[in-house]
Design an enzyme around this catalytic site. Structure first.
Site, mmCIF file in Angstrom:
data_model
loop_
_atom_site.group_PDB
_atom_site.id
_atom_site.type_symbol
_atom_site.label_atom_id
_atom_site.label_comp_id
_atom_site.label_asym_id
_atom_site.label_seq_id
_atom_site.Cartn_x
_atom_site.Cartn_y
_atom_site.Cartn_z
ATOM 1 N N ARG A 1 -23.131 -16.889 -5.608
ATOM 2 C CA ARG A 1 -22.831 -17.661 -4.385
ATOM 3 C C ARG A 1 -24.015 -18.563 -4.089
ATOM 4 N NH1 ARG A 1 -21.100 -13.155 -1.279
ATOM 5 N NH2 ARG A 1 -21.007 -12.256 -3.354
ATOM 6 N N TYR B 1 -11.822 2.554 -7.892
ATOM 7 C CA TYR B 1 -11.312 2.854 -6.540
ATOM 8 C C TYR B 1 -10.755 1.618 -5.847
ATOM 9 C CZ TYR B 1 -15.683 0.904 -4.717
ATOM 10 O OH TYR B 1 -16.718 0.060 -4.401
ATOM 11 N N GLY B 2 -10.826 0.452 -6.476
ATOM 12 C CA GLY B 2 -10.283 -0.765 -5.873
ATOM 13 C C GLY B 2 -10.011 -1.786 -6.955
ATOM 14 N N PHE C 1 -10.173 7.204 -7.852
ATOM 15 C CA PHE C 1 -10.449 7.874 -6.576
ATOM 16 C C PHE C 1 -9.592 7.254 -5.486
ATOM 17 C CE2 PHE C 1 -12.437 8.061 -2.424
ATOM 18 C CZ PHE C 1 -12.743 9.410 -2.312
ATOM 19 N N TYR D 1 0.859 -1.191 0.000
ATOM 20 C CA TYR D 1 0.000 0.000 0.000
ATOM 21 C C TYR D 1 0.893 1.238 0.000
ATOM 22 C CZ TYR D 1 -4.369 2.457 0.927
ATOM 23 O OH TYR D 1 -5.481 3.249 0.800
ATOM 24 N N ASN E 1 -21.905 -5.687 -2.664
ATOM 25 C CA ASN E 1 -22.120 -6.085 -1.264
ATOM 26 C C ASN E 1 -20.960 -5.675 -0.366
ATOM 27 O OD1 ASN E 1 -20.429 -7.961 -2.568
ATOM 28 N ND2 ASN E 1 -20.776 -9.461 -0.956
HETATM 29 P P1 NDP Z 1 -15.234 -5.321 1.931
HETATM 30 O O1 NDP Z 1 -14.188 -6.081 2.674
HETATM 31 O O2 NDP Z 1 -16.413 -4.816 2.663
HETATM 32 O O3 NDP Z 1 -15.765 -6.216 0.711
HETATM 33 C C1 NDP Z 1 -14.913 -6.786 -0.234
HETATM 34 C C2 NDP Z 1 -15.650 -6.878 -1.538
HETATM 35 O O4 NDP Z 1 -14.779 -7.339 -2.552
HETATM 36 C C3 NDP Z 1 -16.837 -7.834 -1.512
HETATM 37 O O5 NDP Z 1 -17.854 -7.311 -2.308
HETATM 38 C C4 NDP Z 1 -16.255 -9.096 -2.168
HETATM 39 O O6 NDP Z 1 -17.214 -9.873 -2.805
HETATM 40 C C5 NDP Z 1 -15.376 -8.448 -3.230
HETATM 41 N N1 NDP Z 1 -14.317 -9.334 -3.677
HETATM 42 C C6 NDP Z 1 -13.371 -9.952 -2.937
HETATM 43 N N2 NDP Z 1 -12.559 -10.671 -3.720
HETATM 44 C C7 NDP Z 1 -13.005 -10.522 -4.990
HETATM 45 C C8 NDP Z 1 -12.596 -11.030 -6.258
HETATM 46 N N3 NDP Z 1 -11.542 -11.844 -6.377
HETATM 47 N N4 NDP Z 1 -13.305 -10.661 -7.344
HETATM 48 C C9 NDP Z 1 -14.360 -9.845 -7.244
HETATM 49 N N5 NDP Z 1 -14.804 -9.321 -6.071
HETATM 50 C C10 NDP Z 1 -14.139 -9.674 -4.964
HETATM 51 O O7 NDP Z 1 -14.502 -4.163 1.141
HETATM 52 P P2 NDP Z 1 -14.525 -2.575 1.315
HETATM 53 O O8 NDP Z 1 -15.866 -2.048 1.016
HETATM 54 O O9 NDP Z 1 -13.862 -2.197 2.574
HETATM 55 O O10 NDP Z 1 -13.554 -2.205 0.110
HETATM 56 C C11 NDP Z 1 -13.926 -2.525 -1.228
HETATM 57 C C12 NDP Z 1 -12.817 -2.061 -2.152
HETATM 58 O O11 NDP Z 1 -12.734 -0.664 -2.103
HETATM 59 C C13 NDP Z 1 -11.433 -2.592 -1.782
HETATM 60 O O12 NDP Z 1 -10.718 -2.848 -2.965
HETATM 61 C C14 NDP Z 1 -10.821 -1.412 -1.044
HETATM 62 O O13 NDP Z 1 -9.410 -1.416 -1.069
HETATM 63 C C15 NDP Z 1 -11.418 -0.275 -1.839
HETATM 64 N N6 NDP Z 1 -11.449 1.008 -1.153
HETATM 65 C C16 NDP Z 1 -10.807 2.025 -1.760
HETATM 66 C C17 NDP Z 1 -10.808 3.273 -1.207
HETATM 67 C C18 NDP Z 1 -10.107 4.378 -1.923
HETATM 68 O O14 NDP Z 1 -9.909 5.447 -1.353
HETATM 69 N N7 NDP Z 1 -9.713 4.162 -3.170
HETATM 70 C C19 NDP Z 1 -11.455 3.552 0.075
HETATM 71 C C20 NDP Z 1 -12.205 2.402 0.594
HETATM 72 C C21 NDP Z 1 -12.160 1.179 0.005
HETATM 73 P P3 NDP Z 1 -17.595 -11.352 -2.288
HETATM 74 O O15 NDP Z 1 -18.610 -11.157 -1.197
HETATM 75 O O16 NDP Z 1 -18.171 -11.966 -3.501
HETATM 76 O O17 NDP Z 1 -16.336 -12.009 -1.800
#
Ligand code: NDP
Length: 329
Positions: free
Chosen positions: A182, A246-247, A271, A58, A157
């Site tokens: 799922r 953003y991710g 973002f 990071y 989600n």
């Molecule tokens: P959560 O931990 O709440 O949720 C993770 C999400 O990612 C779930 O929807 C999960 O889906 C999905 N996911 C996990 N692995 C995969 C995969 N291999 N392929 C597709 N989807 C997947 O996450 P957050 O809400 O805390 O964060 C979500 C994203 O946003 C992250 O990448 C985080 O780094 C990013 N983020 C970025 C910010 C920024 O400033 N740019 C700020 C906040 C977050 P499933 O239920 O199907 O596993």
């Protein structure tokens, strides 16, 4: 009497969190500097970026050894002599990342924290500063959405995704949320619809579900997955629509068909909550706006509260729902 140390979840080298994170004690300085506040952390979540930080992947890398965790909620135990606007007993959340919130107590610079109303639901308050603020700013910063406009997102989600759904509903915007398939998909769809989602679908069923929903084409797409799922949501945008990345949860590059740029003038943006322009003005204001939504019963967040000394269990991959470490024994 003042404590001289605090329990903390720390790491002294980068690596897999379950290997390098350890529960131990870190020192607390004897005297509180005039511009600092002494905070007892009540609860702090485990976010994907916290994991990336411990792995050394990071952009924010606190000097090692470091305490993990970038957000949470705490209560002020003592205020430095020069600090204005905070009082003992106030609840506060961090404004900047990298301060190490996975610990019971610490001194922090007052200008890196923001006051929130005391007594908010603990998991909601602990997770206020990152996901809801990210959702709020992405929904308001890039496209001037009008009532009835549609926003599409993947990772529907996720914590951010759930915040997007609720904030959009409060503002009168419709949402299409793409999630992964799922076994009990219907339950997840019902939960997200309970938060106000208009369409919940998967990448495979997106085209058909969008057609039967008869919504206008989205003006904004929010991408936290990448790979084919970024292309899938970008393809649904109206001409001149904007996709904000953003991710990268799939760990795959963002792929978008060339034709979308040429024939539909797609705008592709990024973002980051820790970008300078966000931190110097927009984050605190967005936090206050999310608090207003919570107080108006338009926003809620349900994390799974876990005692902090059970952090290894909370770290296990595949845990459903946001894991929030509890320090307020
Ligand atoms: P959560 O931990 O709440 O949720 C993770 C999400 O990612 C779930 O929807 C999960 O889906 C999905 N996911 C996990 N692995 C995969 C995969 N291999 N392929 C597709 N989807 C997947 O996450 P957050 O809400 O805390 O964060 C979500 C994203 O946003 C992250 O990448 C985080 O780094 C990013 N983020 C970025 C910010 C920024 O400033 N740019 C700020 C906040 C977050 P499933 O239920 O199907 O596993």
């Amino acid at each position: 009497m003042r404590s001289t140390s605090s329990e903390a979840i720390s790491y002294s080298q980068y690596g897999p969190p379950s290997d390098v994170l350890q529960l131990g004690k870190v020192p607390i300085p004897k005297n509180l500097s005039p511009n600092n506040i002494y905070v007892d952390i009540l609860a702090a979540p485990i976010n994907p970026s916290d994991i990336n930080q411990v792995e050394g992947k990071y952009p924010i890398r606190p000097p090692l050894p470091a305490v993990g965790g970038n957000e949470g909620v705490g209560v002020i135990r003592e205020v430095g002599g020069q600090v204005k606007g905070f009082a003992r007993g106030d609840w506060v959340v961090p404004l900047i990342a990298g301060q190490g919130t996975w610990r019971r107590s610490a001194h922090f610079p007052a200008n890196s924290w923001h006051r929130v109303p005391n007594g908010l639901p603990l998991a909601t308050a602990a997770c206020l500063g990152v996901n809801p603020v990210t959702a709020f700013l992405m929904l308001t910063k890039f496209v001037d959405l009008r009532p009835g406009d549609v926003v599409i997102q993947n990772g529907g989600n996720s914590g951010v995704g759930q915040a997007v759904i609720q904030i959009a509903r409060a503002k009168g915007w419709k949402t299409v949320s793409v999630v992964r398939g799922r076994p009990r998909l219907h339950d997840l769809m019902t939960n997200l619809k309970g938060l106000g989602a208009d369409v919940v679908t998967t990448e495979e069923t997106l085209k058909d579900d969008l057609a039967s929903a008869q919504l206008p084409r989205p003006r904004l797409a929010l991408n936290c997955v990448g790979g084919s799922c970024s292309a899938a949501i970008a393809k649904t945008l109206e001409k001149g629509g904007t996709m904000v990345t953003y991710g990268g949860m799939s760990m795959k590059p963002v792929t978008v068909p060339t034709s979308l740029f040429i024939f539909k003038d797609l705008i592709s943006r990024g973002f980051w909550l820790s970008a300078d322009d966000i931190l110097t003005g927009q984050k605190a204001a967005a936090l206050d706006q999310v608090v207003e939504l919570i107080e108006g019963n338009q926003f809620r967040f349900e994390g799974e509260l876990v005692q902090f000394n059970d952090f290894q269990k909370a770290l296990q991959a595949g845990k459903a729902g946001k894991q929030v470490l509890l320090f307020d024994e």
